[in-house]
Design an enzyme around this catalytic site. Structure first.
Site, PDB file in Angstrom:
ATOM      1  N   ASP A  19      20.208 -18.163   0.335  1.00  0.00           N
ATOM      2  CA  ASP A  19      18.781 -18.023   0.002  1.00  0.00           C
ATOM      3  C   ASP A  19      18.447 -18.178  -1.487  1.00  0.00           C
ATOM      4  O   ASP A  19      17.639 -17.399  -2.034  1.00  0.00           O
ATOM      5  CB  ASP A  19      18.256 -16.660   0.490  1.00  0.00           C
ATOM      6  CG  ASP A  19      18.286 -16.519   2.011  1.00  0.00           C
ATOM      7  OD1 ASP A  19      18.803 -17.412   2.690  1.00  0.00           O
ATOM      8  OD2 ASP A  19      17.799 -15.486   2.514  1.00  0.00           O
ATOM      9  N   LYS A 117      16.872 -19.606   8.916  1.00  0.00           N
ATOM     10  CA  LYS A 117      16.876 -18.330   9.639  1.00  0.00           C
ATOM     11  C   LYS A 117      15.552 -17.619   9.403  1.00  0.00           C
ATOM     12  O   LYS A 117      14.886 -17.886   8.396  1.00  0.00           O
ATOM     13  CB  LYS A 117      18.040 -17.460   9.161  1.00  0.00           C
ATOM     14  CG  LYS A 117      17.935 -17.137   7.677  1.00  0.00           C
ATOM     15  CD  LYS A 117      19.127 -16.360   7.188  1.00  0.00           C
ATOM     16  CE  LYS A 117      18.998 -16.045   5.712  1.00  0.00           C
ATOM     17  NZ  LYS A 117      17.835 -15.210   5.350  1.00  0.00           N
ATOM     18  N   CYS A 162      20.135 -10.268   2.287  1.00  0.00           N
ATOM     19  CA  CYS A 162      20.699 -11.415   3.005  1.00  0.00           C
ATOM     20  C   CYS A 162      22.159 -11.686   2.678  1.00  0.00           C
ATOM     21  O   CYS A 162      22.916 -12.125   3.551  1.00  0.00           O
ATOM     22  CB  CYS A 162      19.819 -12.632   2.795  1.00  0.00           C
ATOM     23  SG  CYS A 162      18.194 -12.394   3.589  1.00  0.00           S
TER      24      CYS A 162
HETATM   25  C1  VGL Z   1      15.620 -11.652   1.810  1.00  0.00           C
HETATM   26  C2  VGL Z   1      14.048 -10.004   1.991  1.00  0.00           C
HETATM   27  C3  VGL Z   1      13.326 -10.768   2.894  1.00  0.00           C
HETATM   28  C4  VGL Z   1      16.892 -12.115   1.192  1.00  0.00           C
HETATM   29  C5  VGL Z   1      14.927 -12.421   2.712  1.00  0.00           C
HETATM   30  O1  VGL Z   1      17.104 -13.342   1.081  1.00  0.00           O
HETATM   31  O2  VGL Z   1      17.684 -11.257   0.789  1.00  0.00           O
HETATM   32  N1  VGL Z   1      15.180 -10.443   1.470  1.00  0.00           N
HETATM   33  N2  VGL Z   1      13.780 -11.973   3.255  1.00  0.00           N
END
Ligand code: VGL
Ligand code: ZN
Length: 217
Positions: A19, A117, A162
């Site tokens: 991410d 995802k 994540c």
């Molecule tokens: C994430 C919060 C919401 C992450 C993704 O990538 O850690 N955190 N969505």
């Protein structure tokens, strides 16, 4: 547990870059503090791995993890959804938006797969393997196993969400799993960092620094 001697990535090993997206970087909708500090280390790490997979948080508008989807709720509050507690977030990584793009500063042209995802409207997915209902699979476990990988190395954003969940699920799937701490940054809301560390250690994920990897940062 400290790793003995340098790790030399080979064809059993895959790096999962989690991410590293515009919305999690400075100026983004859900900016992780110091998030851009992961880019240099991840670029150097990635050059040490032949096999790299990226994950991409990829939510439809109105996603259940967005505070804006729940009347009267604010970001960082926790509510109960059908699968359990859910932290509510600012709208982020909405499918097709600039904020959802993987950072242009990542230099990983040899990355082999991008796993999206969080695309199911009613279920969050911190993990690159399994959604927050803990049953819906992304297919990543099957992909990595079919390709014969034995060790999984995780880095990226955010350490306590994540990255941690992806590493915990990798370990649960039977991979020897490492979380590269200095190539990751966390959000740390309501004690999430300490809890995540306990959880990944309990799952048998090993915490390492990038310098423990031959050819790494
Ligand atoms: C994430 C919060 C919401 C992450 C993704 O990538 O850690 N955190 N969505
Ligand atoms: Zn998200």
């Amino acid at each position: 547990m400290a790793e003995q001697g340098p790790i030399r990535p080979d064809d059993r090993d895959v790096l999962i870059v989690v991410d590293v997206q515009v919305d999690f970087l400075p100026g983004g909708a859900l900016a992780v503090p110091d998030g851009d500090a992961v880019i240099g280390p991840i670029n150097r790490l990635a050059s040490a791995f032949r096999h790299v997979v990226l994950t991409q948080d990829w939510h439809p508008p109105g996603h259940a993890s967005f505070a804006s989807s729940h009347a009267g709720r604010q970001p960082f509050e926790v509510i109960a959804l059908h699968y359990g507690p859910q932290v509510l977030w600012p709208d982020h990584c909405v499918q097709g938006t600039a904020g959802a793009e993987i950072s242009r500063d990542l230099q990983i042209p040899h990355a082999q797969l991008i796993v999206r995802k969080g695309y199911n409207a009613g279920i969050d997915s911190y993990s690159g393997f399994r959604e927050a209902d803990r049953t819906t699979s992304t297919g990543l476990e099957g992909y990595l196993k079919e390709r014969g990988f034995k060790r999984v190395f995780c880095a990226g954003l955010a350490t306590d969400f994540c990255v941690a969940w992806t590493a915990i699920d990798a370990a649960g799937a039977g991979f020897e799993t490492f979380l590269i701490e200095d190539a990751s940054r966390g959000i740390d809301t309501n004690g999430s960092m300490a809890r995540a560390r306990n959880d990944w250690e309990a799952a048998g994920v090993r915490t390492i620094g990038g310098s423990q990897i031959d050819g790494g940062p």
